[in-house]
Write a protein that holds these residues in place. Sequence first.
Motif, PDB file in Angstrom:
ATOM      1  N   LEU A 193       0.824  -1.211   0.000  1.00 26.87           N
ATOM      2  CA  LEU A 193       0.000   0.000   0.000  1.00 26.87           C
ATOM      3  C   LEU A 193       0.856   1.258   0.000  1.00 26.87           C
ATOM      4  CD1 LEU A 193      -2.706   1.453   0.192  1.00 26.87           C
ATOM      5  CD2 LEU A 193      -2.617   1.145   2.685  1.00 26.87           C
ATOM      6  N   ALA A 194       1.932   1.253   0.757  1.00 30.29           N
ATOM      7  CA  ALA A 194       2.816   2.427   0.804  1.00 30.29           C
ATOM      8  C   ALA A 194       3.389   2.720  -0.577  1.00 30.29           C
ATOM      9  CB  ALA A 194       3.940   2.197   1.807  1.00 30.29           C
ATOM     10  N   VAL A 195       3.746   1.671  -1.316  1.00 28.85           N
ATOM     11  CA  VAL A 195       4.271   1.855  -2.679  1.00 28.85           C
ATOM     12  C   VAL A 195       3.169   2.373  -3.597  1.00 28.85           C
ATOM     13  CG1 VAL A 195       5.307   0.693  -4.661  1.00 28.85           C
ATOM     14  CG2 VAL A 195       6.020   0.069  -2.340  1.00 28.85           C
ATOM     15  N   VAL A 196       1.961   1.837  -3.448  1.00 30.15           N
ATOM     16  CA  VAL A 196       0.828   2.288  -4.264  1.00 30.15           C
ATOM     17  C   VAL A 196       0.529   3.756  -4.011  1.00 30.15           C
ATOM     18  CG1 VAL A 196      -1.668   2.024  -4.643  1.00 30.15           C
ATOM     19  CG2 VAL A 196      -0.208  -0.003  -4.496  1.00 30.15           C
ATOM     20  N   GLU A 197       0.639   4.191  -2.767  1.00 24.12           N
ATOM     21  CA  GLU A 197       0.370   5.597  -2.443  1.00 24.12           C
ATOM     22  C   GLU A 197       1.374   6.522  -3.118  1.00 24.12           C
ATOM     23  OE1 GLU A 197      -1.797   5.117   1.927  1.00 24.12           O
ATOM     24  OE2 GLU A 197       0.365   5.488   1.812  1.00 24.12           O
ATOM     25  N   VAL A 198       2.624   6.086  -3.211  1.00 21.19           N
ATOM     26  CA  VAL A 198       3.617   6.893  -3.932  1.00 21.19           C
ATOM     27  C   VAL A 198       3.299   6.890  -5.420  1.00 21.19           C
ATOM     28  CG1 VAL A 198       6.059   7.088  -4.544  1.00 21.19           C
ATOM     29  CG2 VAL A 198       5.416   6.494  -2.217  1.00 21.19           C
ATOM     30  N   LEU A 199       2.850   5.752  -5.932  1.00 14.35           N
ATOM     31  CA  LEU A 199       2.476   5.666  -7.343  1.00 14.35           C
ATOM     32  C   LEU A 199       1.368   6.670  -7.668  1.00 14.35           C
ATOM     33  CD1 LEU A 199       2.021   2.454  -9.409  1.00 14.35           C
ATOM     34  CD2 LEU A 199       0.142   4.057  -9.311  1.00 14.35           C
ATOM     35  N   GLU A 200       0.525   6.936  -6.683  1.00 16.12           N
ATOM     36  CA  GLU A 200      -0.598   7.854  -6.906  1.00 16.12           C
ATOM     37  C   GLU A 200      -0.217   9.315  -6.727  1.00 16.12           C
ATOM     38  OE1 GLU A 200      -4.327   5.048  -5.464  1.00 16.12           O
ATOM     39  OE2 GLU A 200      -3.327   6.351  -4.007  1.00 16.12           O
ATOM     40  N   SER A 201       0.662   9.625  -5.761  1.00 13.92           N
ATOM     41  CA  SER A 201       0.861  11.039  -5.421  1.00 13.92           C
ATOM     42  C   SER A 201       2.317  11.451  -5.274  1.00 13.92           C
ATOM     43  CB  SER A 201       0.110  11.366  -4.121  1.00 13.92           C
ATOM     44  OG  SER A 201       0.517  10.499  -3.073  1.00 13.92           O
ATOM     45  N   GLY A 202       3.243  10.608  -5.721  1.00 12.68           N
ATOM     46  CA  GLY A 202       4.656  10.962  -5.620  1.00 12.68           C
ATOM     47  C   GLY A 202       5.112  11.860  -6.758  1.00 12.68           C
ATOM     48  N   THR A 203       6.392  12.190  -6.760  1.00 14.21           N
ATOM     49  CA  THR A 203       6.967  12.923  -7.880  1.00 14.21           C
ATOM     50  C   THR A 203       7.012  12.005  -9.104  1.00 14.21           C
ATOM     51  OG1 THR A 203       9.223  12.200  -7.364  1.00 14.21           O
ATOM     52  CG2 THR A 203       8.440  14.229  -6.297  1.00 14.21           C
TER      53      THR A 203
END
Length: 387
Positions: free
Chosen positions: A242-252
């Motif tokens: 989930l933490a990786v998915v959250e970066v996929l959604e809102s990271g740089t």
Amino acid sequence: MESPHSLSPSSSSSYSSDGVTFDTEEPRTPLAVRRALHLINSGEPHLCLQAARDIRRLTKTSQRCRRQLSQAVGPLVSMLRVDSPESHESALLALLNLAVKDEKNKINIVEAGALEPIVSFLKSQNVNLQESATASLLTLSASSTNKPIISACGAIPLLVEVLRDGSPQAKADAVMALSNLSTHPTNLSTILETNPIPFIVDLLKSCKKSSKTAEKCCALIESLVDYDEGRTALTSEEGGVLAVVEVLESGTLQSREHAVGALLTMCQSDRCKYREPILREGVIPGLLELTVQGTPKSQSKARTLLQLLRESPYPRSEIQPDTLENIVCNIISQIDGDDQSGKAKKMLAEMVQVSMEQSLRHLQQRALVCTPSDLPIAGCASEVSSK
């Protein structure tokens, strides 16, 4: 009175500070630099301490001063070995600034024997000293020459300990240093042996998803999931995927590229094992967005991952080609009733709208470049309307 900073080229006067006298025979070198070099070579502890502070200040933003003060590396490294926490921190900070954006200084600092004391400071109970040591290793590890040497000094397990127990700043610097070190092939397996993923995930959960820290966490995870141990560790850690998915959604953009790369590596290694854990975390909306708004690499990886996430791993017939729409419809049909289904459908509609707008802009640009010598006006209008 003439300022000591404006001595003429022909001047050969002397300057005295703290009992140290030296000639100003090098007019092209700033007086403050010459003063710092004389003090650091004086051998007097209180003068060396003052010199270290001056060097830190002079090299904070000046690349030229970093070059001119490169001779101070040896004496500063010697200060790391004396029994004085105050000297340790001042020397570390001076060396850190000397190394920033200066490859030669980075290598010289390691060659001068700085790693042994710096690595020992990672175990210090002094928070400031541990932070300075971690920041120093972060900077030194940017040099490809230094990467295997830093690993050979036993720094990696201690950096992982800092990642687990250090201050927020030390943790951020530790993960960046580990990310730097991971680009050397032999270091990656050493990092994996320390089981760092639980601590990387903890940091990733707590940091801002658009931060540099999140980017380095995902870069490190992407490298580690190349190994079965890394993939197992990530899926075993609560909230890891989930933490990786959250970066996929809102990271740089770069973070999202690392995030989708990590998930794709997992799915390609064992689709049956990792498809459900990835789908369960609601990855579809973020993947759909990446296919439109990501970097070229992200777009390609997102499309490939979407294909792997559909129910059937086999190619569809010509009646149902592998269009993005068909792939997505296949996936969301399996999660009907889940909140993610509505999000995915909405995202797909937005993608279609964006695609139509892009196509229209493309046609308008083509129409604008048509000239009477190329095509008649009617021909241009006909070409646009036929599209």
